[in-house]
Design an enzyme around this catalytic site. Structure first.
Site, PDB file in Angstrom:
ATOM      1  N   ASP A  69      -4.091 -23.515  -4.804  1.00 51.08           N
ATOM      2  CA  ASP A  69      -3.594 -23.137  -6.254  1.00 51.08           C
ATOM      3  C   ASP A  69      -2.890 -24.546  -6.691  1.00 51.08           C
ATOM      4  O   ASP A  69      -1.896 -24.997  -5.935  1.00 51.08           O
ATOM      5  CB  ASP A  69      -2.252 -22.344  -6.124  1.00 51.08           C
ATOM      6  CG  ASP A  69      -2.079 -21.829  -7.451  1.00 51.08           C
ATOM      7  OD1 ASP A  69      -2.266 -22.338  -8.405  1.00 51.08           O
ATOM      8  OD2 ASP A  69      -1.316 -20.863  -7.676  1.00 51.08           O
ATOM      9  N   LEU A  70      -3.510 -25.457  -7.464  1.00 51.09           N
ATOM     10  CA  LEU A  70      -3.164 -26.522  -7.914  1.00 51.09           C
ATOM     11  C   LEU A  70      -1.859 -26.688  -8.609  1.00 51.09           C
ATOM     12  O   LEU A  70      -1.524 -25.723  -9.351  1.00 51.09           O
ATOM     13  CB  LEU A  70      -4.168 -27.165  -8.904  1.00 51.09           C
ATOM     14  CG  LEU A  70      -5.397 -28.263  -8.204  1.00 51.09           C
ATOM     15  CD1 LEU A  70      -5.113 -28.502  -6.971  1.00 51.09           C
ATOM     16  CD2 LEU A  70      -6.468 -27.386  -8.654  1.00 51.09           C
TER      17      LEU A  70
ATOM     18  N   ARG B  68      10.217 -28.916 -15.970  1.00 51.18           N
ATOM     19  CA  ARG B  68      10.645 -27.488 -15.480  1.00 51.18           C
ATOM     20  C   ARG B  68      12.211 -27.772 -15.022  1.00 51.18           C
ATOM     21  O   ARG B  68      13.049 -26.650 -15.284  1.00 51.18           O
ATOM     22  CB  ARG B  68       9.968 -27.170 -14.191  1.00 51.18           C
ATOM     23  CG  ARG B  68       8.626 -26.670 -14.740  1.00 51.18           C
ATOM     24  CD  ARG B  68       7.624 -25.852 -13.593  1.00 51.18           C
ATOM     25  NE  ARG B  68       6.311 -26.133 -13.892  1.00 51.18           N
ATOM     26  CZ  ARG B  68       5.310 -25.565 -13.598  1.00 51.18           C
ATOM     27  NH1 ARG B  68       5.538 -24.808 -12.329  1.00 51.18           N
ATOM     28  NH2 ARG B  68       3.891 -25.554 -13.852  1.00 51.18           N
TER      29      ARG B  68
ATOM     30  N   ASP C  89      -7.755 -23.630 -11.786  1.00 44.56           N
ATOM     31  CA  ASP C  89      -6.802 -24.172 -10.696  1.00 44.56           C
ATOM     32  C   ASP C  89      -6.703 -23.452  -9.490  1.00 44.56           C
ATOM     33  O   ASP C  89      -5.814 -23.926  -8.709  1.00 44.56           O
ATOM     34  CB  ASP C  89      -5.308 -24.360 -11.474  1.00 44.56           C
ATOM     35  CG  ASP C  89      -4.936 -23.042 -11.816  1.00 44.56           C
ATOM     36  OD1 ASP C  89      -5.586 -21.806 -11.907  1.00 44.56           O
ATOM     37  OD2 ASP C  89      -3.547 -23.193 -12.217  1.00 44.56           O
ATOM     38  N   GLU C  90      -7.426 -22.668  -9.235  1.00 39.77           N
ATOM     39  CA  GLU C  90      -7.261 -21.623  -7.919  1.00 39.77           C
ATOM     40  C   GLU C  90      -8.689 -21.573  -7.331  1.00 39.77           C
ATOM     41  O   GLU C  90      -9.793 -21.392  -7.848  1.00 39.77           O
ATOM     42  CB  GLU C  90      -6.725 -20.435  -7.971  1.00 39.77           C
ATOM     43  CG  GLU C  90      -5.156 -20.408  -8.562  1.00 39.77           C
ATOM     44  CD  GLU C  90      -4.833 -19.050  -8.591  1.00 39.77           C
ATOM     45  OE1 GLU C  90      -5.056 -18.009  -8.096  1.00 39.77           O
ATOM     46  OE2 GLU C  90      -3.754 -18.936  -9.516  1.00 39.77           O
TER      47      GLU C  90
END
Length: 657
Positions: free
Chosen positions: A44-45, A81, A136-137
């Site tokens: 998972d990027l 974030r 992305d996975e």
DNA sequence: AAGCAATAG
DNA sequence: GGTTCTATTGCTT
């Protein structure tokens, strides 16, 4: 108890003969081994779109960065974030939280898609069993790599775990399963390192015995870390999940229906009598849901291969003029046709979908109409007459639009999507839907080369994204688990001789034998020189194939054995018993037909889990698209071109007498 | 083969 | 919940 999960002798022995890694060794000795659990990786990027933008413009790394699509942030980097920005936040909210937030428009997915396929391609260069989930996975079944590693170094009892272990457990005793997961954790670490050195991307990985668990555990430590889940922690990780929505495979609708049954947490579902679930969902789905809640998942990692559809869409506040619609459709189709052209395959159906504004119900869903693409238009796409193709497709699209929307009355649509599907890598000559030749087994003639349609990948073809030049892979890895000996190909950076497509992946180059495709490869595999086929590439072979035998085969057969299609065809052949099973079974159900589901559901959870694992090992039903219930589908052959006949022909070369 | 629902990132 | 821009699978006709 004797007959629980027991297949007939013949079925069992056939399974072991072919599937057991030690079944056919280099010395030709046939050795029976007990099947072991799988080792599944989930990658998972980290905030993928933001990473891609930061690679394009490294100055953004220090700044809070958000990727904007229309008026929302689809993702943001970790700097953002830290300042309270989150995914799927509205742009106005995000700017309030963080006024310095840098915004990059992200509606055009081209760069993300290309990088996404680079990642899949890199993983596939180590093992073809890679399944994409979004951009992305990726899931990866590395069971074979692990077995090979264990076979190569028999005294590997001192293998440690790389990265985190869920619950911080330090396993005192290394069960066979734990040993394999430990090896898997080293493979995951090296693959993550490869992703970083070759593509400049960081991400998380989860290592577990099935896809469900690998996915659930991969996010335990973020960002850029990895975690192993040991079998002994399965109840923990499932219990800690809390809400049922957190279970992959349980979406909004399913969660609502479960809630109607009084089930809100994973534990509720675990304890729910199966009969209640069967009433609501039917046996197959009931079983699947129950299994998921217990951390059980026998679904195979299925090679994703080339995409099955290409689409482009745009959303907007309001569109109510036919002329606007026409312009938008033309705009979308121009870019879609270009993408299609780079792909190289020919689309045989076109779909137009819209979203209507609905004042009464905020609940608007999409409507679509589709139609076949006449061959003369399809050919214009593949052969480069883009402008002509676009205008003809536009009129096709407008006809479809008229089927949905009465243009003489007022309308209000908020989205248009154009989609090419039913993609075929070459025109089948006769009528499109499966020429006669596809019903014949492969002939003995040598493979025909498909015409090479090559376009240079705009952004990532020549240099890895990280900026520093690509060095010898041997220097890049500390431990040799994934060294080229184990690897499918050593060269992941494209050269002028190894062109890549719009996906960052040359899907259109396929091996064609006797008029039927048998597989597709990453460009670098397809481009292998003949002598490479015999020397370095030979290490791609599954461990149950004797390299000496392999070398003696005709070249086209060699290629086929190296193809993902072959790997799957073996699985298919195995999952399908030559004779009917001894008891009636639903193909989707893990519980053998002679076991009362209600009785089963009342067993202690640990016992349920153990029984399931037992049955699963004896009955590895694979849901491969080339193995559907009844009737053959023509679309399957494009993606999973496993030819049944060839498979049995090929197997005889390797089956011990 | 068509259209849609559900799920996913 | 939906918002974006995709993509896949399975159900139903």
């Amino acid at each position: 108890m004797d007959n629980i999960g027991e297949d007939s002798e013949d079925d069992d022995s056939e399974w072991i003969d072919i599937c057991s890694p030690a079944a056919v060794t280099a010395s030709g000795v046939n050795k029976i081994t007990t099947p072991s659990s799988r080792v599944i990786l989930h990658f998972d990027l980290d905030c993928f779109y933001a990473q891609v933008e930061m690679i394009k413009n490294p100055a953004l790394r220090e700044l809070p960065l958000g990727i904007q699509q229309k008026y929302i942030l689809v993702t943001c980097n970790y700097v953002a974030r830290e300042r309270g920005v989150t995914k799927l936040m509205s742009v106005t909210d995000a700017k309030e939280k963080c006024p310095e937030l840098v915004l990059v428009k992200g509606e055009d997915l081209t760069h993300y898609r290309e990088m996404s396929y680079k990642v899949t391609e890199l993983l596939m260069s180590f093992c073809p069993l890679v399944e994409r989930l979004g951009f992305d996975e990726n899931f990866m079944d590395v069971t074979e790599m692990v077995e090979r590693k264990l076979a190569d170094t028999p005294k590997s009892d001192s293998v440690s775990f790389k990265g985190h272990v869920y619950n911080n457990i330090t396993p005192d005793t290394k069960t066979p399963d734990n040993l394999r997961l430990a090896v898997g954790s080293h493979i995951a670490a090296e693959l993550r390192e490869e992703m970083y050195t070759r593509l400049g991307l960081t991400g998380c990985a989860g290592i577990a015995t099935n896809k469900l668990l690998a996915k659930l555990v991969s996010g335990t430590f973020k960002p850029n870390q990895q975690t192993v889940l040991l079998p002994e922690s399965v109840s923990d990780i499932m219990g800690c999940l809390g809400g049922l929505r957190r279970v992959p495979g349980v979406g909004h609708q399913t969660a609502k229906r479960l809630q109607a049954l009084g089930l809100v947490g994973v534990l509720d579902l675990q304890m729910c009598p199966i009969s209640d679930l069967v009433t609501e969902f039917g046996l197959p789905t009931a079983q699947r849901l129950k299994n998921l809640s217990l951390g059980l998942d026998n679904s195979p990692v299925t090679s994703s291969g080339a995409p099955q559809s290409l689409s482009d869409e745009d959303s907007f506040r309001k569109m109510s003029l036919t002329q606007e619609v026409l312009d938008k459709i033309r705009e979308l189709l121009s870019s879609l046709v270009k993408r299609m052209q780079k792909d190289g395959r020919q689309p045989h159906t076109f779909r137009l979908t819209i979203r209507r504004h609905s004042a009464t119900n905020k609940w608007f869903s999409r409507e679509s109409r589709q139609c076949p693409i006449p061959n003369h238009i399809g050919k214009k796409i593949t052969s480069g007459f883009s402008d002509e193709a676009v205008s003809q497709l536009v009129s096709l699209a407008m006809k479809l639009f008229d089927k949905m929307v009465d243009s003489s009355a007022a309308f209000h649509i908020t989205l248009i999507n154009v989609c090419f599907c039913n993609l075929q890598s070459r025109s089948t000559g006769m009528g499109g839907k499966g020429s006669i030749s596809s019903f014949f087994a492969r002939s003995t003639s040598s493979p025909r080369k498909t015409p090479k349609i090559s376009t240079q990948n705009q952004y990532y073809s020549s240099q890895p994204g990280c900026g520093h030049s690509c060095t010898d892979p041997h220097i890049l890895t500390d431990t040799p688990i994934t060294q080229d000996k184990q690897r499918l190909v050593t060269n992941t950076t494209s050269s002028p001789e190894a062109p890549s497509s719009s996906h960052g992946f040359t899907w259109n180059k396929r091996f064609v034998v006797g008029g039927e495709e048998v597989g597709n490869f990453p460009s670098n595999v397809a481009e292998c020189k003949p002598q490479e086929t015999k020397s370095s590439v030979i290490h791609q072979l599954r461990p149950n194939v004797d390299p000496e035998v392999f070398k003696l085969l005709p070249e086209d057969i060699q290629k086929e054995l190296l193809s993902p299609a072959y790997v799957e065809s073996v699985s298919d052949g195995l999952s399908k018993s030559p004779r009917p099973p001894p008891f009636p079974q639903s193909s989707d159900c893990e519980i053998p037909g002679n076991v009362d589901p209600t009785v089963f559901s009342e067993l202690p959870l640990d016992v349920q889990r153990e029984l399931m694992s037992e049955w699963k090992q004896h009955k590895p039903v694979l849901k491969s698209p080339s193995f559907r219930k009844s009737g053959r589908t023509t679309t399957d052959k494009d993606r999973k071109p496993a030819a049944k006949n060839s498979q049995t022909n090929l197997l005889k070369f390797f089956k011990p007498n």
